[in-house]
Design a protein around this motif. Sequence first.
Motif, PDB file in Angstrom:
ATOM      1  N   ARG A   1       0.805  -1.203   0.000  1.00 52.80           N
ATOM      2  CA  ARG A   1       0.000   0.000   0.000  1.00 52.80           C
ATOM      3  C   ARG A   1       0.851   1.271   0.000  1.00 52.80           C
TER       4      ARG A   1
ATOM      5  N   ARG B   1       5.087   2.539  12.124  1.00 49.73           N
ATOM      6  CA  ARG B   1       5.278   3.151  13.438  1.00 49.73           C
ATOM      7  C   ARG B   1       4.740   2.226  14.518  1.00 49.73           C
TER       8      ARG B   1
ATOM      9  N   GLY C   1       2.498   4.751   1.456  1.00 54.04           N
ATOM     10  CA  GLY C   1       1.810   5.942   1.929  1.00 54.04           C
ATOM     11  C   GLY C   1       1.534   5.908   3.413  1.00 54.04           C
ATOM     12  N   TRP C   2       0.415   6.507   3.793  1.00 56.57           N
ATOM     13  CA  TRP C   2       0.161   6.665   5.231  1.00 56.57           C
ATOM     14  C   TRP C   2      -0.143   5.330   5.895  1.00 56.57           C
ATOM     15  N   VAL C   3      -0.735   4.403   5.153  1.00 57.40           N
ATOM     16  CA  VAL C   3      -0.982   3.075   5.724  1.00 57.40           C
ATOM     17  C   VAL C   3       0.342   2.479   6.183  1.00 57.40           C
ATOM     18  N   ASP C   4       1.320   2.607   5.309  1.00 59.49           N
ATOM     19  CA  ASP C   4       2.651   2.094   5.608  1.00 59.49           C
ATOM     20  C   ASP C   4       3.236   2.799   6.822  1.00 59.49           C
ATOM     21  N   VAL C   5       3.143   4.115   6.803  1.00 59.20           N
ATOM     22  CA  VAL C   5       3.730   4.890   7.904  1.00 59.20           C
ATOM     23  C   VAL C   5       3.111   4.454   9.223  1.00 59.20           C
ATOM     24  N   ILE C   6       1.792   4.356   9.254  1.00 52.75           N
ATOM     25  CA  ILE C   6       1.135   4.015  10.511  1.00 52.75           C
ATOM     26  C   ILE C   6       1.495   2.604  10.950  1.00 52.75           C
TER      27      ILE C   6
ATOM     28  N   ARG D   1      13.020  15.360  12.732  1.00 52.88           N
ATOM     29  CA  ARG D   1      12.025  14.381  12.313  1.00 52.88           C
ATOM     30  C   ARG D   1      12.010  13.187  13.262  1.00 52.88           C
TER      31      ARG D   1
ATOM     32  N   GLN E   1       9.154  11.831  15.743  1.00 49.52           N
ATOM     33  CA  GLN E   1       8.594  10.482  15.642  1.00 49.52           C
ATOM     34  C   GLN E   1       8.828   9.702  16.932  1.00 49.52           C
TER      35      GLN E   1
END
Lengths: 306, 625, 329, 521
Positions: free
Chosen positions: A130, A140, A132-137, C10, C14
């Motif tokens: 995916r 994390r 994008g933000w899905v990846d980022v979330i 950054r 985070q």
Amino acid sequence: MNSSTAQATLPKSSQPTRGRGVTARILRRAWSYTEMRVAASVFLALALLTMLGPFIIDASATKMNVTDKFLPPLFMEGGKLPHFLGTDQLGRDLLLRSLIGLRNAFAIGVVSVIGMFVIGCAIGIYAGYRGGWVDVILMRLTDVQMSIPVVILAITILGMSRPSPASVIAVLILASWPVYARVSRGVTLSERQKEYVRAAKILGASDLRIMVRHIAPNILPPIAFVAVLDIARMMIFEAIFGFIGIGIQPPTPTFGTIISSGTQYLLNAWWITIVPGVLLALALSSLNLMGGVLERARNQILQGGA
Amino acid sequence: MSNIITLPAGTSAEPLMAVRGLSVAITGTTGERQLLSDIDLTVNARSVLGIIGESGSGKTILSRALVNWVRQPLKVTSGTVRYGGLDLLTLPEAEMARLRGREIAYIGANPTSALDPTVPVGHQILEKLRTVSPQLSREAAHKRVIDTLDAVRIPSPAQRFDEYPFQFSGGMMQRALIVDALVSNPKLLIADNITQPLDVTVAAQILRLLRDLQKDFDTAVVFISSSLGIVSEIADDLIVLDRGRIVEHSPVSDLLHKPQHAYSRELIAKVPKLWSLGGTIPQPSSGEVVLDVRDVEKTYEVRDRKAIFAHRKVKAVRGVSFTVRRGENFGIIGESGCGKSTLSRLLSCLEAPNSGQILFEGQDIASLRGADLLALRRRFQLLLQDPYNAIAAHCSIGRTIAEPLLIHGLGNRNEIETKVKAVMTEVGLPETLYDQLPVGLSAGQRQRVNIARALVLEPELLILDETLSALDQVEQAKLLDLFETLQARRGITYVYISHDLAMVRRVCARIAVMYLGRIVELADNETMFERSAHPYTRALLSAVPTVEHKPYRMETYLLEGEPPDPIDIPPGCSFRTRCPFAFDRCAIDDPVRGADIGVNTSACHLRADSLPPADAASPSNGAPA
Amino acid sequence: MAFAIEFFLRRIGQGLVIVLLVAFVIFTLLRIVPGDPIRIILGPMTPASVLEETARNLGLRDPILVQFGRFVTQVASGDLGRSFIRGVQGGSTGGSQDSAGFDPESRASVAELIGTALPYSLQLAALGIVFTLLVSVPLGLAAGLRSGRWPDRLGLYVSSFLVSLPNIWVGVVLIFLLSAKTGLLPAIGYKGFAYTIIPAMVLAIELSPVLIRAISVSVAANLGETYFDVGLVRGLSRRAMIARHVLRNAAVPLFNLFGAQMIGMLLGGLFVVEYIFSYPGLGMLTINAVFQRDFPIIQAVAILASGVLVAINMLVDFASTTIDRRLKF
Amino acid sequence: MKTTRRMFLAGATALGAGSLIIGPTGKLGSAFAQDGKTLSFAAAGTVTSSWDPSSHTVAPQITAEGFLFGHLTKCPMTAENPGEILPDLAVEWKVIDPFTLEYKLRQGVTFHDGKEFKAEDVKATYEYASQPSRPASAWYPGQVEVEIVDDYTVRLKTEKFGYPALNFWYVSAFLPILSAKDVANPDVLKQRPNGTGAFRYEATKGDQIIFKAFDKFHEGKPQIETVLWNYVPDANTRVLGLLNGQYHLTERLEPEQYASLSKEANITTQRGLSSENKYLHFRCNKPPFDDVRVRLAAVHAIDREQVLAVVGDAGQASNCHISPVKFGYTDVASYPKFDPELSQKLLAEAGFPKGQGLPEIEYITSVGFYPKTREYGELITAMLQEQGFPVKLTTLEPAAWEEQLYRRADGQGPGHIVDVGWITGSPEPDLVLRPNYLSKFALINGVSDPEIDASLDKERNAASTDERLKILQTETLPLIAAKVPSVSLFSSVFLRAMSKNLQGVYFYPNGPIDLSKATLA
């Protein structure tokens, strides 16, 4: 080494780089190591012993018999049949208990590794594909998860609730899925750039179809080899939990509980602690050696054919 | 052994290097296999010896054997490599190390991985120089490296000195490696396929650079290449290598004009031809417009390492417009980084353009979603370059080809099987392969599977993104014939995206040339190749490694430097930084190409007739006009 | 420079989010697992009404988010709170059932408890790392440089064997052999530096195999890189290539391993080892806190641990990107 | 009631104590505490920050208070004569009527702060500590009024609260006497203990509490000048410290440690039957143990001799729900014995032949608090499983276990069988019997049985101690044995060890240590 030399000499068509062809090659390569065969034999022998143990040794040996407590192994003075490796503080047969402990630990190891593999890789592939933000979330989230050491997490959860095999497995999965998520995400990231993914997309395949039918079969087998090492790791964690008292509860034999109760009698009955430990170390060494060879074979094949 | 260093190498009496009876084998599980057999060759001082052979002929092994770089599982089974009275193959490692990099230098085919990726390029060259000439002071060595970088026309060498390998393009890196090789003034340079990964215009630059340096430094060069066109530009003598054996050894002109061996003739025949082509040149179709690309732009963002929280825009595709008519073969050519692959992704609807439209039969494909997109995909297929990676190894061939039918839910099991088998026959795959895994298929067969998979959906438009570039000439020709047959039978329209000018020349009716995200020229086949209107097109054509007579001489059109960074596109004409004909106006005014309405257009302030006339440059090594 | 500033801005940003999330996860976890701390604070026989009232007074009955908010505010102001269980004497007190006068001020400050325990853990960790390096660097390098030959096999055997030894067992066996049987070294508790040695050995046995394997793989992989062979052909000596280039490149994956895995293992190992040896460090503190439902200590340690992990990961990544400029961040 | 204590390796090093060389730092430690005036005590527990004796029921703190406070009477609690009462701050005591006890107080006693001990202090203490809101009030029979007859005579009156004053007969040996001045000022009470005991509180430094000999102790100033209370949670460390001379006295030994220390030349070991019995409580208010037959079946399934074999020196057989050092102890003849056949019969009668149909039974026990709980837990689990009880053992750390121990607001507690010990500091049996078996409390097992209630009230209301003894031994205790809301497995034996040159120490069965007559050579 010298992959570039070898590459230059091989016609291109003999270099499959993906999929089951690789898996088979890795397995073949691994099997060509003597270590692999020795380790596999040892492991198989232990597995056989675990299964046959109860038939060889009188089943009543697992029962407590306070008069027979602290019997030393047969090779020492005072040893007594059928207790080949002696008895514990409650007069139970150590070999049999260790074998059952091994079986339980292995079962927990395998189930939890399958669990973390499936969950971790599903999340990893999804995040990597995916982006994008899905990846980022999701990533994390794995950061968060990985920032809590396994033992701390386990102690917190298991120490506070009533431990059972299911909760031990759940904790192990919870603590270790991020590793698989990370690895599979990393591979997916590079994989989704590859032509076959583009090809599938162009053919009209949905994202889910691409992830499940195209990416997963490609990337999972090599990751699965590493999972063998994790089975051993999980078995160790299971032992640690048992030792601290947050694992599977006695009287079910687990290495942790056997060792931890044995420590009290270390000086007059050292075998209670040492014997199961040796057995566990033997089993894990063979497992780890297999994993190590598989990993090595994988590296050789993947680097040699990339 | 100081006599090695002081040996008067290259005296007329004695050759610099002599290889006698060299054989190399590979040892593996299946025993020993001979890779090089009985090689004899002689390198004379100050001469350029070319070695030509196809991939797998043992060129690289030979080149490495010359510097005693033969490692497991390879093994020298017999022969000598004599250099200055010594047999390099039996020389102890320590003494060999004293020759390497000092007397004998080596440059490989893969410049980007030749240096430690974590240390700046200049520092590594400096390290080598200081190793081979310990007497040099650090400052002197530093200056010498920078001077040499400058000498190979690396722009702002002092700054480049501190840049990392990944910051160098392939061409720049190859220059740096040439510096690295020559900085110790070796007597012998072995250059193994050094132009292989480079674009034709860059390869031409490198070639010329190497030729100049070879003369300046009096170095003998062993130049190994798989392209007869390239090797014939530089070599004095040529050795033809076929399956580990030398089949012919003669001066270049003899070989080109009077090849003795059948294999040599075959090689020459295989060199792509652009101008001495037999048969008819494809003509533009007058059918309806199938694909109408209107002013498409695509920009990516990358993080800026030099500023805080800043991004820089990479302008990958900048206002591309063209139309493709039904039944036509349309070609898009350009060198790496020109935006071809981005354009291909846009055309295949994998990404959406930032602006502009892509109309397929009048419908904007960027706006399609879900079922509409799926329906479009049936009529609109893309074939990819790599036949190995595009199909899955774990699926049977039948299953692979059936995949699109399953995706689109077309037909039941039996119908699908019938369809798949039919299409397999059509592309020339035996039906017996239906249940087999693709393991063991040749590249050509794999590409056929690929084609079958696309064809099973009965598409109207096929985009071929470097589809044939991984194949050899013979396979390529067969597949091109197949495409032609399919076109005749099904009326398919093709868009070829490629860097292969020869292929485009053969099949495409109309051709667009891309440079820095833009189409700089769009013309019909004949105009493009015979009377090109854009200096870049001419440069491209002039640099094509062929052995035929070209209408554009390399000396006239040779480009300087490399394309600008797509992040920092200079104002005015984006080609002017490399254009040999740039003038004042080019720096201010960006030339616009006319709309594609079927006429030939070019984005240049100069009219075609103000460029030097085709085939009119002087035959000498004259400077560009 | 701009790169470094952006990198740290950054990553610190985070990192704060991660630490906050970890804190929230632990905080929530502690409040949803069975086991009510108030029973332990006040003791078994306290009437239910008193339990409830004290719990309300302590804020233990507020919604979790409210409690968490209060906790974060408090931590932000530098106060990690006070133990539920431990008296100012340091030891755990069990139920002081003075329901009317339960007084958090009489309980030990978490920051002080951690401050007391931390140096012990640091000492143990440092010695453990020293031992680990002493074992794994020579072995790993030898294995990596002689890939496929006996040192490589030795490395494989040693690491496969060491990784198979559960730290609990190794700890007990070492106590048995080195302390109880031979009396070479002291083992249980802490009364001086000597008490750190056996626990550190256990840590090293746990960490070494990972490092041995990583060093050998990483070094061998770099020896297989084109640049290594090309370097030799370019005229550089094998020794120079290894010293100046192979080790440098091999360091990048090792850094990452250190950040992603070793520190986590070290922390986990510390917990178990301190528990085995009754070593008065953070791990011991935390394990006891868990068993005693001493939430403030658990929370603080979790925050501290994740903060350390995040910070080390940040530094490791920075070091990696400094060595290898191709890496993104 | 509770300490934290590491059982880890408890005994490991101690077993080899003879051959053990203490680590390099061991020598360092032996340098101090050798002056013959300072006694260093390695305590297993620590104390709360509150010194108000009525604020807690924590066993180690009661031990600490033993140094500081005096009581009206002393009960040595010996198995030979559990009911024996000796004078302390009271010199005479008698029953005036069923609701009144009279005490004649000792004269010339002073508190540590110099205040003279008088009747007002007794009044203040008793009336304050017996308030139901005081956490430790559970130790006492109920509220009480104290009448000051004169400065040295007091009367405890219970009529108003509806129970016989005789209930204080033994409890008076347990309630620490506070100064009236302090009771009036609870803050001082909490912060600084002020008693009439042999030692006074000096300071708390980290893990150490310092007590100093009290010059004006009414029995004479102790020879030992200073007592250092070192909190050493790890049993092993305590033993090591004792062996290398760092400590003179330590408590709560593991049986193995005790056994090996007994062989040490310069160590005296002390084995004292305690006032604690170890019980398995059945949760009587939920199935299947709401059926007395099932409870009895379980008890008949347990071979207590084997349990004792596992517990070793730390236990002593007793067939009674109270310890032999308690008033009223008797060897109950009808106490259920190991009888698998009877167990099967009872199970069948209860509708669970061979255990079929029984729900999974959870047996909760602690690890690290009492000796060998896990070992005999496994043993008992196996024994119960043998008879068909589907038992699952849950071992918990002390804190988690304690959290699970008591009944919750809904009347039920977790699990089905809970292992617990019950210790009290006086011979009074009701301190065990009423909290555990009276329906109103039944803190753990939740039993609700009118017959038991009636019997408990009957013995409490007995007019004389003799009559009470008879009721207890012939009615109440046999009744509880027959209904088994819990089974008493054995009586605990406390294992301690001290340096040979420490003499004249008296250990009370509930933990406190009397050092007032002790000498340290």
